[in-house]
Design an enzyme around this catalytic site. Structure first.
Site, PDB file in Angstrom:
ATOM      1  N   TYR A 286      28.876  49.943  54.163  1.00 31.22           N
ATOM      2  CA  TYR A 286      28.566  50.159  55.684  1.00 31.22           C
ATOM      3  C   TYR A 286      29.111  51.525  56.090  1.00 31.22           C
ATOM      4  O   TYR A 286      29.493  51.499  57.152  1.00 31.22           O
ATOM      5  CB  TYR A 286      29.584  48.976  56.198  1.00 31.22           C
ATOM      6  CG  TYR A 286      29.521  47.572  55.862  1.00 31.22           C
ATOM      7  CD1 TYR A 286      28.393  46.663  55.394  1.00 31.22           C
ATOM      8  CD2 TYR A 286      30.688  47.057  55.204  1.00 31.22           C
ATOM      9  CE1 TYR A 286      28.233  45.562  54.841  1.00 31.22           C
ATOM     10  CE2 TYR A 286      30.769  45.826  54.473  1.00 31.22           C
ATOM     11  CZ  TYR A 286      29.676  44.997  54.314  1.00 31.22           C
ATOM     12  OH  TYR A 286      29.385  44.063  53.624  1.00 31.22           O
ATOM     13  N   HIS A 287      28.552  52.506  55.559  1.00 33.08           N
ATOM     14  CA  HIS A 287      28.851  53.668  55.995  1.00 33.08           C
ATOM     15  C   HIS A 287      27.887  54.718  56.169  1.00 33.08           C
ATOM     16  O   HIS A 287      27.672  55.716  55.581  1.00 33.08           O
ATOM     17  CB  HIS A 287      30.127  54.423  54.966  1.00 33.08           C
ATOM     18  CG  HIS A 287      31.361  53.594  54.799  1.00 33.08           C
ATOM     19  ND1 HIS A 287      31.878  53.625  53.659  1.00 33.08           N
ATOM     20  CD2 HIS A 287      31.697  52.830  55.676  1.00 33.08           C
ATOM     21  CE1 HIS A 287      32.878  52.744  53.624  1.00 33.08           C
ATOM     22  NE2 HIS A 287      32.888  52.243  55.080  1.00 33.08           N
TER      23      HIS A 287
END
Length: 553
Positions: A474-475
């Site tokens: 999730y980056h």
């Protein structure tokens, strides 16, 4: 047709911070546009409720995007949850407060992003931070973003730190301190003390909710979909939006700032006719300004999970016993903000080097007090624990494009996970180190059965598992990258090259991915941008001139 000095698109970590800081000046007017809701609900405030929002079924505060099929993942589509409410992804993340390594920012400065070295960005981290530990040379105590010790970390998380020490990884009680390397418990963006003790401190809860009903110069429009940036003579003059079924234009006297994140900001630029001409032509969008870097340079942390079933019950579990524990935990959290409901799930972690010769860690671990599988979309009965491992600075680059010319469609996301063989080799090395830690004596009493990878003994077998189950942690960043080269989208003050009065203020401007979680750096970026936008010289330049270093149309 409404008119404001500043119009901000996206109420996530960048947009909430920027709107709050700009509206501190009562002489200017600010409008913040957010497609989702207000981010105040119990699912956001209760940290453990992230398990309800993350899977995206139903779409609770979550865009729940998917990637195109990934050849490096055996043709699977990756899953990309992104926040859809005030607070953005800080409303659905694990709340971990990590800045990255100081050399990550020095790399930006060396690449031509003047003003972005670690020493230059540190004051903006400190300005944002309200750390429970108090002020120091590396921490702020008075900022809006509450940074806390975990309320009630599980004993198994401390056992993980001991297991890491048994594998030669020293304890580190502050990943944002003088050294990043080591293993320890994460600090979290959570309220400490008072009536909100143990609640999530999203960017909206930190910056926006306390002031949005008190400042007459700040208008926050939720449930409002941005359709395109309105351009006149290579200058952004407003945003066309759809609200309550009506399409209207919100005009900006000074600047428009896009804060939609690594997927939505490049999508909105392209829908507005700003981007690669070939990509725009494929969807029948007239080219208003040729900027080939829009949507390119996508980087993300590729992640793999090693999981174990456990006969111990002091962790998150699925079933009658786990349900009873959760009910008791809800009562405790409502009373005083402590207990299991306050957990970030990823309680422990580590930053490690694949080789001792490296100057900084290249792998990160997230130790989770539950079995995490397919982004909480696949549940396992009983109790268990798991550990994520991700490659911090991947070599591979992907892109964000359009599926079509409709603002209602999801962007076309292609991270190209594990397409670069160096990324695969490093992740494999990280998985082997993670298994060594998980099999250490300190975790012996918790281990019962390894899930999925118990029979994987060779590198080839582990690689098969990685390609079958790896995905994002999730980056995503980089798709409107900052710089001075031909593929840069914004300059070092975040102004879109070739378009006056338009900035991008979110994780998409990062030229390279930082070594850690991206929420705190995104807030720092917005703090930095607010200073430039409030400066009279910056406002005058953004209003009247095209920024320098503009690539030719």
């Amino acid at each position: 047709m409404a008119e404001f000095d500043y119009v901000i698109v996206g109420g996530g970590s960048g947009g909430a911070t920027l709107a709050s800081r700009l509206s501190e000046d009562p002489s200017v007017t600010v409008c913040l546009i957010e497609a989702g809701g207000d981010g105040r609900g119990i699912l956001v405030r209760a940290p453990a409720a992230v398990v309800a929002m993350l899977p995206g079924r139903p779409r609770l505060n979550n865009y729940a995007y998917q990637t195109v099929p990934q050849s490096g993942l055996n043709g699977r589509r990756g899953y990309q949850p992104r926040g859809r409410c005030l607070g953005g992804s800080s409303a659905i993340n694990a709340m971990l407060y990590i800045r990255g390594h100081r050399e990550d920012y020095d790399d930006w400065a060396r690449a031509g992003c003047a003003g972005w070295s670690f020493d230059e960005v540190l004051p903006h981290f400190l300005r944002a931070e309200g750390n429970q530990r108090g002020a120091s040379a590396l921490h702020g105590a008075d900022g809006p973003l509450q940074v806390s010790e975990q309320q009630s970390p599980r004993a198994i998380s401390e056992a993980f730190v001991r297991a890491a020490a048994e594998c030669g990884i020293a304890r580190n009680d502050d990943f944002n301190g003088p050294e990043q390397e080591g293993a320890g418990l994460y600090q979290v963006t959570q309220f400490h003390g008072g009536a909100k003790n143990g609640e999530r401190c999203s960017a909206a809860a930190a910056y926006l909710h306390p002031v949005m009903d008190q400042r007459p110069n700040l208008s926050v429009l939720t449930g409002t979909q941005a359709l395109r940036v309105v351009l006149e003579d290579r200058r952004a003059v407003g945003v066309e939006v759809r609200r309550g079924g009506n399409v209207e234009t919100i005009r900006a006297r000074r600047e428009v700032a896009l804060c939609g994140g690594a997927f939505n900001s490049p999508q909105l630029l392209m829908l507005s006719g700003i981007g690669d001409p070939d990509e725009l032509a494929r969807h029948g969008i007239a080219v208003r300004h040729a900027l080939p870097g829009v949507g390119q340079n996508l980087q993300d942390h590729t992640d793999f999970i090693v999981a174990y079933k456990s006969k111990q019950t002091d962790m998150f579990g699925i079933g009658p016993v786990g349900g009873l524990h959760l009910l008791k935990a809800i009562g405790r959290w409502r009373r005083d903000g402590t207990g299991m409901v306050a957990t970030p799930f990823a309680e422990g972690g580590a930053f490690i080097k694949s080789s001792p010769e490296l100057r900084r860690p290249d792998l990160q671990l997230h130790f989770v007090i539950a079995i995490t599988d397919d982004h909480a979309r696949k549940l396992h009965a009983g109790f268990g624990f798991s550990c994520h491992v991700c490659v911090l600075r991947p070599k591979g680059r992907g892109d964000v494009r359009l599926n079509d010319a409709s603002p209602d469609s999801a962007p076309r996301i292609d991270p190209r996970f594990l397409a670069d063989p160096e990324d695969m080799a490093l992740l494999l090395q990280g998985v082997k180190k993670t298994r060594e830690i998980m099999r250490s004596p300190a975790l012996e009493k918790y281990r019962h059965r390894e899930v999925y990878t118990a029979d994987a003994h060779t590198d080839a077998q582990l690689e098969q598992h990685i390609r079958a189950r790896a995905d994002t942690i999730y980056h995503p960043v980089g798709t409107c990258k900052m710089g001075v080269d031909a593929m840069a989208v914004v300059d070092p003050q975040l102004r879109v090259h070739g378009i006056a009065g338009l900035r991008v203020v979110d994780a998409s401007v990062m030229p390279t991915l930082i070594g850690g979680n991206t929420n705190a750096p995104t807030i720092m970026i917005a703090e930095r941008a607010a200073g430039w936008m409030r400066a009279p010289a910056a406002s005058a330049q953004a209003t009247t001139a095209v920024p320098e270093m503009t690539p030719a149309p």
